[in-house]
Design a protein around this motif. Structure first.
Motif, mmCIF file in Angstrom:
data_model
loop_
_atom_site.group_PDB
_atom_site.id
_atom_site.type_symbol
_atom_site.label_atom_id
_atom_site.label_comp_id
_atom_site.label_asym_id
_atom_site.label_seq_id
_atom_site.Cartn_x
_atom_site.Cartn_y
_atom_site.Cartn_z
ATOM 1 N N GLN A 3 2.334 2.416 -1.016
ATOM 2 C CA GLN A 3 2.698 1.719 0.216
ATOM 3 C C GLN A 3 3.904 0.845 -0.102
ATOM 4 O O GLN A 3 3.832 -0.009 -0.976
ATOM 5 C CB GLN A 3 1.538 0.849 0.693
ATOM 6 N N TYR A 5 7.003 -1.803 1.182
ATOM 7 C CA TYR A 5 7.326 -2.841 2.149
ATOM 8 C C TYR A 5 8.658 -3.450 1.750
ATOM 9 O O TYR A 5 9.101 -3.325 0.607
ATOM 10 C CB TYR A 5 6.254 -3.942 2.148
ATOM 11 N N LYS A 14 3.098 -2.173 -2.722
ATOM 12 C CA LYS A 14 1.863 -2.948 -2.602
ATOM 13 C C LYS A 14 0.961 -2.589 -3.769
ATOM 14 O O LYS A 14 0.726 -1.419 -4.065
ATOM 15 C CB LYS A 14 1.157 -2.638 -1.288
ATOM 16 N N GLU A 49 -3.612 1.897 -5.585
ATOM 17 C CA GLU A 49 -4.628 2.269 -4.607
ATOM 18 C C GLU A 49 -5.865 1.399 -4.800
ATOM 19 O O GLU A 49 -6.311 1.173 -5.929
ATOM 20 C CB GLU A 49 -5.008 3.738 -4.751
#
Length: 182
Positions: A3, A5, A14, A49
């Motif tokens: 992920q 950002y 992340k 994860e």
């Protein structure tokens, strides 16, 4: 899945940081790992994860309380050595580790994980400005656990990716994600 950002105009991944539950309160910062057997050396460890952050607690970090917290943080990608998705990064990582091992042998010094990490830090990571490593720690179906990471043994196609960050300033928005899990 990774992920990504944006934080202050920088691309970040992340990450999930697992620690024991603390009755005294939540952490303000991630805890640095200084364990002698830390496979990527001293640093702040994150999983990409949540699933593997949970398994890490169950398999390796379980303490007397039986509870754990999972925190998240945004990790700047800019100066991470990517050994998972970048072929050149992987090749470089393997080369410098092999060169470091050969150097230790040529000096008739004892080959230890700590010595390898010390030399990697002094001769490669710091001089090259590398502030962390993205690493694939291949998963498997652990014995004694009711967990299946692949139904196609021995094809473990899902990567268990961890990031070690050497510089705390590269971790942003560190906050609790899941509190008091068991």
């Amino acid at each position: 899945m990774i992920q990504r950002y944006q934080y202050n105009g920088k691309s970040c991944i992340k990450g999930y940081h697992t620690q024991e539950f603390r009755i005294t309160g939540l952490l303000d910062d991630p805890i640095i790992c200084r364990a002698k057997d830390a496979w990527l050396g001293i640093g702040y460890y994150f999983w990409i994860e949540e699933e593997f952050a949970r398994y890490w607690w169950e398999d390796f970090k379980k303490d007397n309380t039986g509870y754990y917290d999972i925190y998240t943080g945004l990790i700047e990608e800019g100066k991470l050595l990517n050994t998972v998705f970048d072929e050149a990064g992987y090749d470089f990582f393997c080369k410098v580790v092999n060169d470091t091992i050969a150097q230790i042998h040529s000096l008739d010094r004892v080959l230890t994980l700590q010595e390898v990490h010390r030399l990697l830090k002094e001769e490669f990571w710091v001089p090259m400005g590398i502030e962390g490593i993205i690493y694939d720690d291949t998963p498997n179906n652990p014995k004694g656990k009711n967990r299946v990471l692949s139904e196609i043994h021995p094809l473990y196609y899902k990567k268990r990716i961890q990031i070690v960050v050497f510089d705390r300033r590269k971790i942003h928005n560190f906050d609790i994600h899941l509190e008091e899990q068991c």
